[in-house]
Design a protein around this motif. Sequence first.
Motif, PDB file in Angstrom:
ATOM      1  N   TYR A  53      -9.950   2.901  -4.077  1.00  0.00           N
ATOM      2  CA  TYR A  53      -8.921   3.175  -3.079  1.00  0.00           C
ATOM      3  C   TYR A  53      -8.338   4.581  -3.273  1.00  0.00           C
ATOM      4  O   TYR A  53      -8.179   5.344  -2.319  1.00  0.00           O
ATOM      5  CB  TYR A  53      -7.826   2.119  -3.177  1.00  0.00           C
ATOM      6  CG  TYR A  53      -6.707   2.276  -2.185  1.00  0.00           C
ATOM      7  CD1 TYR A  53      -6.771   1.682  -0.928  1.00  0.00           C
ATOM      8  CD2 TYR A  53      -5.563   3.008  -2.501  1.00  0.00           C
ATOM      9  CE1 TYR A  53      -5.731   1.828  -0.015  1.00  0.00           C
ATOM     10  CE2 TYR A  53      -4.529   3.160  -1.597  1.00  0.00           C
ATOM     11  CZ  TYR A  53      -4.616   2.560  -0.354  1.00  0.00           C
ATOM     12  OH  TYR A  53      -3.592   2.713   0.533  1.00  0.00           O
ATOM     13  N   TYR A 116       4.067   3.070   0.361  1.00  0.00           N
ATOM     14  CA  TYR A 116       3.146   2.605   1.400  1.00  0.00           C
ATOM     15  C   TYR A 116       2.423   1.364   0.904  1.00  0.00           C
ATOM     16  O   TYR A 116       2.281   1.147  -0.302  1.00  0.00           O
ATOM     17  CB  TYR A 116       2.117   3.692   1.734  1.00  0.00           C
ATOM     18  CG  TYR A 116       1.809   3.814   3.210  1.00  0.00           C
ATOM     19  CD1 TYR A 116       2.741   4.339   4.095  1.00  0.00           C
ATOM     20  CD2 TYR A 116       0.580   3.416   3.725  1.00  0.00           C
ATOM     21  CE1 TYR A 116       2.464   4.468   5.447  1.00  0.00           C
ATOM     22  CE2 TYR A 116       0.288   3.533   5.077  1.00  0.00           C
ATOM     23  CZ  TYR A 116       1.239   4.062   5.938  1.00  0.00           C
ATOM     24  OH  TYR A 116       0.973   4.177   7.277  1.00  0.00           O
ATOM     25  N   ALA A 117       1.975   0.551   1.843  1.00  0.00           N
ATOM     26  CA  ALA A 117       1.177  -0.632   1.495  1.00  0.00           C
ATOM     27  C   ALA A 117      -0.266  -0.228   1.201  1.00  0.00           C
ATOM     28  O   ALA A 117      -0.800   0.697   1.826  1.00  0.00           O
ATOM     29  CB  ALA A 117       1.203  -1.636   2.640  1.00  0.00           C
ATOM     30  N   MET A 118      -0.892  -0.938   0.262  1.00  0.00           N
ATOM     31  CA  MET A 118      -2.321  -0.756   0.014  1.00  0.00           C
ATOM     32  C   MET A 118      -3.094  -1.842   0.776  1.00  0.00           C
ATOM     33  O   MET A 118      -3.470  -1.671   1.914  1.00  0.00           O
ATOM     34  CB  MET A 118      -2.611  -0.835  -1.488  1.00  0.00           C
ATOM     35  CG  MET A 118      -2.114   0.326  -2.306  1.00  0.00           C
ATOM     36  SD  MET A 118      -2.422   0.092  -4.083  1.00  0.00           S
ATOM     37  CE  MET A 118      -4.216  -0.052  -4.150  1.00  0.00           C
ATOM     38  N   TYR A 119      -3.271  -2.985   0.108  1.00  0.00           N
ATOM     39  CA  TYR A 119      -3.994  -4.115   0.698  1.00  0.00           C
ATOM     40  C   TYR A 119      -3.651  -5.365  -0.108  1.00  0.00           C
ATOM     41  O   TYR A 119      -3.219  -5.266  -1.260  1.00  0.00           O
ATOM     42  CB  TYR A 119      -5.505  -3.875   0.704  1.00  0.00           C
ATOM     43  CG  TYR A 119      -6.087  -3.468  -0.636  1.00  0.00           C
ATOM     44  CD1 TYR A 119      -6.363  -4.410  -1.626  1.00  0.00           C
ATOM     45  CD2 TYR A 119      -6.340  -2.126  -0.929  1.00  0.00           C
ATOM     46  CE1 TYR A 119      -6.889  -4.039  -2.854  1.00  0.00           C
ATOM     47  CE2 TYR A 119      -6.858  -1.745  -2.157  1.00  0.00           C
ATOM     48  CZ  TYR A 119      -7.139  -2.708  -3.110  1.00  0.00           C
ATOM     49  OH  TYR A 119      -7.647  -2.331  -4.332  1.00  0.00           O
ATOM     50  N   TRP A 258       0.585  -8.442  -2.359  1.00  0.00           N
ATOM     51  CA  TRP A 258       0.278  -7.157  -1.748  1.00  0.00           C
ATOM     52  C   TRP A 258       0.369  -6.052  -2.790  1.00  0.00           C
ATOM     53  O   TRP A 258       1.418  -5.859  -3.407  1.00  0.00           O
ATOM     54  CB  TRP A 258       1.273  -6.857  -0.632  1.00  0.00           C
ATOM     55  CG  TRP A 258       0.827  -7.318   0.715  1.00  0.00           C
ATOM     56  CD1 TRP A 258       1.093  -8.521   1.289  1.00  0.00           C
ATOM     57  CD2 TRP A 258       0.050  -6.583   1.663  1.00  0.00           C
ATOM     58  NE1 TRP A 258       0.525  -8.577   2.537  1.00  0.00           N
ATOM     59  CE2 TRP A 258      -0.114  -7.390   2.794  1.00  0.00           C
ATOM     60  CE3 TRP A 258      -0.518  -5.297   1.654  1.00  0.00           C
ATOM     61  CZ2 TRP A 258      -0.835  -6.981   3.920  1.00  0.00           C
ATOM     62  CZ3 TRP A 258      -1.229  -4.878   2.772  1.00  0.00           C
ATOM     63  CH2 TRP A 258      -1.380  -5.719   3.884  1.00  0.00           C
ATOM     64  N   VAL A 260       0.704  -2.121  -3.712  1.00  0.00           N
ATOM     65  CA  VAL A 260       1.460  -1.068  -3.025  1.00  0.00           C
ATOM     66  C   VAL A 260       1.378   0.252  -3.780  1.00  0.00           C
ATOM     67  O   VAL A 260       1.055   0.299  -4.966  1.00  0.00           O
ATOM     68  CB  VAL A 260       2.949  -1.464  -2.864  1.00  0.00           C
ATOM     69  CG1 VAL A 260       3.103  -2.598  -1.860  1.00  0.00           C
ATOM     70  CG2 VAL A 260       3.570  -1.844  -4.201  1.00  0.00           C
ATOM     71  N   LEU A 279      -0.533   9.436   5.758  1.00  0.00           N
ATOM     72  CA  LEU A 279      -1.251   8.166   5.653  1.00  0.00           C
ATOM     73  C   LEU A 279      -1.309   7.472   7.010  1.00  0.00           C
ATOM     74  O   LEU A 279      -2.349   6.927   7.401  1.00  0.00           O
ATOM     75  CB  LEU A 279      -0.564   7.277   4.620  1.00  0.00           C
ATOM     76  CG  LEU A 279      -0.769   7.678   3.158  1.00  0.00           C
ATOM     77  CD1 LEU A 279       0.258   6.991   2.260  1.00  0.00           C
ATOM     78  CD2 LEU A 279      -2.184   7.339   2.701  1.00  0.00           C
ATOM     79  N   ALA A 293      -8.948  -0.445   3.050  1.00  0.00           N
ATOM     80  CA  ALA A 293      -7.894   0.500   3.406  1.00  0.00           C
ATOM     81  C   ALA A 293      -7.433   0.322   4.848  1.00  0.00           C
ATOM     82  O   ALA A 293      -6.425   0.906   5.252  1.00  0.00           O
ATOM     83  CB  ALA A 293      -8.361   1.934   3.182  1.00  0.00           C
ATOM     84  N   SER A 296      -3.899  -0.630   5.077  1.00  0.00           N
ATOM     85  CA  SER A 296      -2.867   0.364   4.737  1.00  0.00           C
ATOM     86  C   SER A 296      -2.309   0.956   6.018  1.00  0.00           C
ATOM     87  O   SER A 296      -2.764   2.005   6.489  1.00  0.00           O
ATOM     88  CB  SER A 296      -3.455   1.469   3.853  1.00  0.00           C
ATOM     89  OG  SER A 296      -3.819   0.966   2.598  1.00  0.00           O
ATOM     90  N   THR A 301       3.135  -2.057   5.930  1.00  0.00           N
ATOM     91  CA  THR A 301       4.034  -1.620   4.861  1.00  0.00           C
ATOM     92  C   THR A 301       5.364  -2.364   4.958  1.00  0.00           C
ATOM     93  O   THR A 301       5.949  -2.760   3.944  1.00  0.00           O
ATOM     94  CB  THR A 301       4.253  -0.102   4.932  1.00  0.00           C
ATOM     95  OG1 THR A 301       3.002   0.561   4.667  1.00  0.00           O
ATOM     96  CG2 THR A 301       5.286   0.360   3.915  1.00  0.00           C
TER      97      THR A 301
END
Length: 327
Positions: A53, A116-119, A258, A260, A279, A293, A296, A301
């Motif tokens: 990632y 930010y959110a990842m997954y 989640w 992050v 992003l 991704a 994301s 988020t």
Amino acid sequence: MKSLLPIAPTQAARRRLLQALAITPALGIASAWADDAPLRLGTSTPGGGFALYGQALERVLNARAGRALLTVVATNGTNENLQGLASGELDIALIQGTSANQVLQTQGDAGLRVLYAMYPSPGMLAVPGDSTARRLEDLKGESIVFGVPTSGLVLLARQVFGALGLDIDRDFRAVYVEKAAQSPQRVLDGEAAGLWGAGVGWPGFTRLAEAPRGARFIGPSPAQIPQILQAQPFLKAMEVPAGAYAGLERALPTVGSWNVVLAQATFSEERAYRLARALHEAAAALAAALPQAAMSTARLTVQATPSPALLHPGTARLLRELGLLPA
């Protein structure tokens, strides 16, 4: 931690910047970051999902900007990333979800914030396709590869199995590795009966599933999921979709969290805002570079953050502009 940001632009200059971003995204992003040193992004050991990632972020964002916005720092995973954020050796870091929730909700105003959110990372075990194991309990007493000791995956395993009255070191012959890439080989060589991991597109699971013997995936039973969630309120019920890996013919219910991107609350609001915007604008390119991704996004988020108060101010500013948070 000393900010690397120059003097903040005026409101008029900021409006001109946003107009430029809307018209020419790649050029606008490059201009916005022109005087900043690359952000140091903590990831994981080679072969891990966080490493993949982080590399995707570095490749996509840097290419869109025409310069180095990010530089990946390989680490031993979540625990080392948290230490790097605390010491100032990292600017931002990838953090496993349950670890992130625990830290976010115990550190107070001076702690970490979600950038930010990842997954999502739904946890599960993979065994060779010809294994007789059908339940998590069937592997008691067997050698199981749980991963790098300082990674978030090991913490997730302790939480899931602990909620079921099992200790991964006492009830299994736990195998730990120095690098995530070593994990599937231990199963392929017959040194271990199963591999613990999480998420869609996780490299260890992909390698095992595509091996000649194939793989079968095992999660908690339907009766065990509420038991785990009651014991571990930071976890959430999740589902791994059918076809996520070769051999996974039906959706697999399980639990997870989640992941992050975190930064210190004191990290520059302006830099956080610009990174979050970069992003957001690179969402399609990131999804094309790495399937997981695709999760994301600015909208997710909001969902991945336990409370709006735990968002970094720079990210919250972007989300308000997008209409995803109240003005």
